[in-house]
Design an enzyme around this catalytic site. Structure first.
Site, mmCIF file in Angstrom:
data_model
loop_
_atom_site.group_PDB
_atom_site.id
_atom_site.type_symbol
_atom_site.label_atom_id
_atom_site.label_comp_id
_atom_site.label_asym_id
_atom_site.label_seq_id
_atom_site.Cartn_x
_atom_site.Cartn_y
_atom_site.Cartn_z
ATOM 1 N N ARG A 53 -9.633 -21.036 -8.377
ATOM 2 C CA ARG A 53 -9.583 -20.237 -7.142
ATOM 3 C C ARG A 53 -9.296 -21.155 -5.956
ATOM 4 O O ARG A 53 -8.561 -20.808 -5.037
ATOM 5 C CB ARG A 53 -10.899 -19.455 -6.937
ATOM 6 C CG ARG A 53 -10.979 -18.812 -5.558
ATOM 7 C CD ARG A 53 -11.976 -17.658 -5.452
ATOM 8 N NE ARG A 53 -13.231 -17.886 -6.144
ATOM 9 C CZ ARG A 53 -14.218 -18.693 -5.730
ATOM 10 N NH1 ARG A 53 -14.082 -19.386 -4.610
ATOM 11 N NH2 ARG A 53 -15.320 -18.819 -6.443
ATOM 12 N N TYR A 106 6.581 -3.036 8.888
ATOM 13 C CA TYR A 106 6.411 -2.577 7.496
ATOM 14 C C TYR A 106 5.185 -1.664 7.436
ATOM 15 O O TYR A 106 4.135 -1.979 8.029
ATOM 16 C CB TYR A 106 6.248 -3.803 6.585
ATOM 17 C CG TYR A 106 5.730 -3.450 5.221
ATOM 18 C CD1 TYR A 106 6.430 -2.571 4.399
ATOM 19 C CD2 TYR A 106 4.536 -3.972 4.745
ATOM 20 C CE1 TYR A 106 5.949 -2.222 3.144
ATOM 21 C CE2 TYR A 106 4.048 -3.639 3.499
ATOM 22 C CZ TYR A 106 4.762 -2.753 2.708
ATOM 23 O OH TYR A 106 4.274 -2.411 1.475
ATOM 24 N N ASP A 179 6.668 -12.322 10.090
ATOM 25 C CA ASP A 179 6.865 -11.913 8.702
ATOM 26 C C ASP A 179 8.328 -12.211 8.370
ATOM 27 O O ASP A 179 9.235 -11.540 8.860
ATOM 28 C CB ASP A 179 6.549 -10.426 8.563
ATOM 29 C CG ASP A 179 6.648 -9.934 7.116
ATOM 30 O OD1 ASP A 179 7.423 -10.533 6.346
ATOM 31 O OD2 ASP A 179 5.968 -8.952 6.777
ATOM 32 N N LYS A 204 9.627 -10.386 -2.917
ATOM 33 C CA LYS A 204 10.971 -9.995 -2.502
ATOM 34 C C LYS A 204 11.973 -11.126 -2.764
ATOM 35 O O LYS A 204 12.148 -11.531 -3.889
ATOM 36 C CB LYS A 204 10.920 -9.549 -1.037
ATOM 37 C CG LYS A 204 9.784 -8.538 -0.748
ATOM 38 C CD LYS A 204 9.979 -7.235 -1.460
ATOM 39 C CE LYS A 204 8.833 -6.229 -1.457
ATOM 40 N NZ LYS A 204 7.650 -6.385 -0.691
HETATM 41 C C1 LIG Z 1 8.285 -6.991 5.339
HETATM 42 C C2 LIG Z 1 7.179 -6.896 4.337
HETATM 43 N N1 LIG Z 1 6.043 -7.573 4.552
HETATM 44 C C3 LIG Z 1 5.004 -7.518 3.684
HETATM 45 C C4 LIG Z 1 5.063 -6.748 2.542
HETATM 46 C C5 LIG Z 1 3.872 -6.668 1.627
HETATM 47 O O1 LIG Z 1 4.082 -7.437 0.490
HETATM 48 P P1 LIG Z 1 3.437 -7.107 -0.950
HETATM 49 O O2 LIG Z 1 4.003 -5.799 -1.404
HETATM 50 O O3 LIG Z 1 3.862 -8.270 -1.795
HETATM 51 O O4 LIG Z 1 1.964 -7.028 -0.764
HETATM 52 C C6 LIG Z 1 6.236 -6.029 2.277
HETATM 53 C C7 LIG Z 1 6.332 -5.193 1.065
HETATM 54 O O5 LIG Z 1 7.236 -4.392 0.914
HETATM 55 C C8 LIG Z 1 7.309 -6.102 3.194
HETATM 56 O O6 LIG Z 1 8.454 -5.419 3.003
#
Ligand SMILES: Cc1ncc(COP(=O)(O)O)c(C=O)c1O
Length: 384
Positions: A53, A106, A179, A204
Site C-alpha cells: 500500500r 467532467y 486535469d 484514458k
Molecule cells: C477528464 C476526466 N477526468 C477524470 C476522470 C475520472 O477517471 P476514472 O474514470 O479513471 O476514475 C475521467 C473519466 O472519464 C475524465 O474523463
C-alpha cells in the site's frame, strides 16, 4: 511548442523509471505482485519497500515515468482517476475551503464536489474557466483554495489558458490543478506552464488500450507531493501492480498513438464541419473554435476527442450513436479503438439539472487510430 522534460519525450516514456530489473535483467519492469517484503533485520528495508500500500516497485516505475513526462517532482498512481482527484482535493482543502471548478467539468468531478466533498464542508462554484475575466471575478468574490481546470474540457472541448490561470490563481493565493486527461503530457505539460498539480485518468490516453482503470496525480512542489503520499497511504486507493504495469505499458507508445489520434480526429472534425446533418463541431483544431489560438500556443497537437451537435435534437443524436458500426457505443475514451457516446444520457448524466448539464443533441467521439477513411465512412453512414 517545446516540451520541456530535460530529454526527449519518447525516450523518457520508454526509459524513465524503467531501468532493466536489477536481479534478472528483465527489460521491462516486472509485475511485483506482492503485498509485503522480507526485511534484513527489523527495519532493514531493501530499496525502501515494506508493504505494497505504501510502495510497490511496479507502481513506482509508473510513478517515476509520469513524474518525468509531466516535468514534476512527484507522481502517485491510484486505482482510478477519481481516487487521484479525491486525494488531491483532500490533501489541499480543509472544511470551510472553497474550490472553483469548470462549468463544463467532467461529470464525475462535479459529482465528487457536489455529492461528496460538499458534505464535508468544502464548497465549490462552477465558472467558465476559458474566460479569465470570469475566473478573476470569482476569485475576487470569494477566496478559493483550489482553481480546478480541465483543458480541453469533457465533453465540450473548451480550452483554458493554463499560464493565465496559474497567474490568476497564484495572485489570489490559490493552487492551480489541471486535469490533463484529454491532452496527455505528450500534447501539453501544465506544470511547465505554471500549474501546481496535474491529475489524470490513466484509464484514458496514458493506458491507451481500454484494459485498465487507473489514475495519477503529479505535483510540482515536493511538499504537496508528500502530503498527497501520506493521504494516499492512509486511505489506500493505490494502483495494483498489474494495473500499474498495464498503464506503464501504454505510456511507452503514448507519443506514437497521440500523433495518430490527432491526425484522425482532425480529419473527422473537418468532415463533420462540412456535413449538412451537423449543426456545430467542437474541436480545438478547427480555426473557428474559440480556444483555437490558446490551444495552438500551449498544446503540441489538438487531441483525439471531437464533439458535435446534430440537427434534429436529442432523438437524432441518440440514433446516430446507435447506428455506427466501427465507432463502438460506450463510455470512456482514449483507447486505440474509436468510441461514440451521448454525454447527456451517459457520461454526464450525473450533471442533469445542474449548471453543468450538457445539450441533449451533443454526441462525443473518441477518435481511435484505425484507418481514417474507415472512420469517416462509418460516421457518414450513421449520419445519413
Ligand atoms: C477528464 C476526466 N477526468 C477524470 C476522470 C475520472 O477517471 P476514472 O474514470 O479513471 O476514475 C475521467 C473519466 O472519464 C475524465 O474523463
Amino acid at each position: 511548442m517545446t516540451i520541456n522534460t530535460g530529454g526527449g519525450f519518447e525516450t523518457l516514456a520508454i526509459h524513465a523509471g524503467q531501468d532493466p530489473d536489477a536481479p534478472t535483467g528483465a527489460v521491462v519492469p516486472p509485475i511485483y505482485q506482492v503485498s509485503t517484503y522480507k526485511q534484513d533485520g527489523v527495519g532493514g528495508l531493501r530499496g525502501g519497500y515494506e508493504y505494497s500500500r505504501t510502495a510497490n516497485p511496479t507502481r513506482r516505475a509508473l510513478e517515476e515515468c509520469l513524474t518525468a513526462l509531466e516535468g514534476g517532482t512527484r507522481a502517485l498512481a491510484f486505482a482510478s482517476g477519481m481516487a487521484a482527484e479525491d486525494c488531491l482535493l483532500r490533501a489541499t482543502c480543509q472544511p470551510g475551503d472553497h474550490v472553483l471548478i469548470p462549468d463544463d467539468a467532467y461529470g464525475g468531478t462535479y459529482r465528487l464536489m457536489n455529492s461528496v466533498l460538499a458534505g464535508w464542508g468544502i464548497s465549490y462554484r462552477a465558472v467558465p474557466i476559458s474566460d479569465p475575466a470570469a475566473v478573476r471575478a470569482a476569485l475576487a468574490e470569494r477566496p478559493a483554495r483550489v482553481l480546478w481546470a480541465e483543458t480541453p474540457t469533457n465533453p465540450l472541448l473548451n480550452i483554458a489558458d493554463i499560464g493565465t490561470l496559474a497567474q490568476l490563481a497564484h495572485e489570489a493565493g490559490a493552487l492551480l490543478v489541471v486535469d490533463n486527461t484529454f491532452a496527455s503530457p505528450y500534447l501539453q505539460q501544465p506544470l511547465t506552464l505554471g500549474a501546481d498539480a496535474v491529475v489524470h485518468s490513466t484509464t484514458k490516453y496514458l493506458g491507451g488500450h481500454s484494459d485498465v482503470v487507473g489514475g495519477a496525480l503529479v505535483t510540482a512542489d515536493p511538499d504537496l507531493g508528500e502530503r498527497c503520499a501520506v493521504l494516499q497511504n492512509s486511505t489506500g486507493a493505490v494502483a495494483g501492480p498489474f494495473d500499474a504495469w498495464l498503464a506503464l505499458r501504454g505510456v511507452r507508445t503514448l507519443a506514437a498513438r497521440m500523433d495518430r489520434h490527432c491526425a484522425n480526429a482532425a480529419r473527422v472534425a473537418d468532415m463533420l464541419a462540412a456535413h449538412p446533418a451537423v449543426a456545430e463541431v467542437r474541436y480545438p483544431g478547427l480555426p473557428g473554435h474559440p480556444g483555437h489560438e490558446v490551444a495552438a500556443k500551449q498544446m503540441r497537437g489538438f487531441g483525439g476527442m471531437v464533439s458535435f451537435r446534430v440537427r434534429g435534437g436529442e432523438q437524432v443524436a441518440v440514433a446516430v450513436c446507435g447506428r455506427t458500426r466501427l465507432f463502438t457505443l460506450g463510455e470512456s475514451l482514449g483507447g486505440v479503438e474509436s468510441l461514440i457516446e451521448h454525454p447527456g444520457r451517459m457520461t454526464h448524466a450525473s450533471a442533469v439539472g445542474s449548471p453543468l448539464e450538457v445539450a441533449p443533441d451533443l454526441v462525443r467521439l473518441s477518435v481511435g487510430i484505425e484507418t481514417a477513411e474507415d472512420l469517416l465512412e462509418d460516421l457518414r453512414q450513421a449520419l445519413a
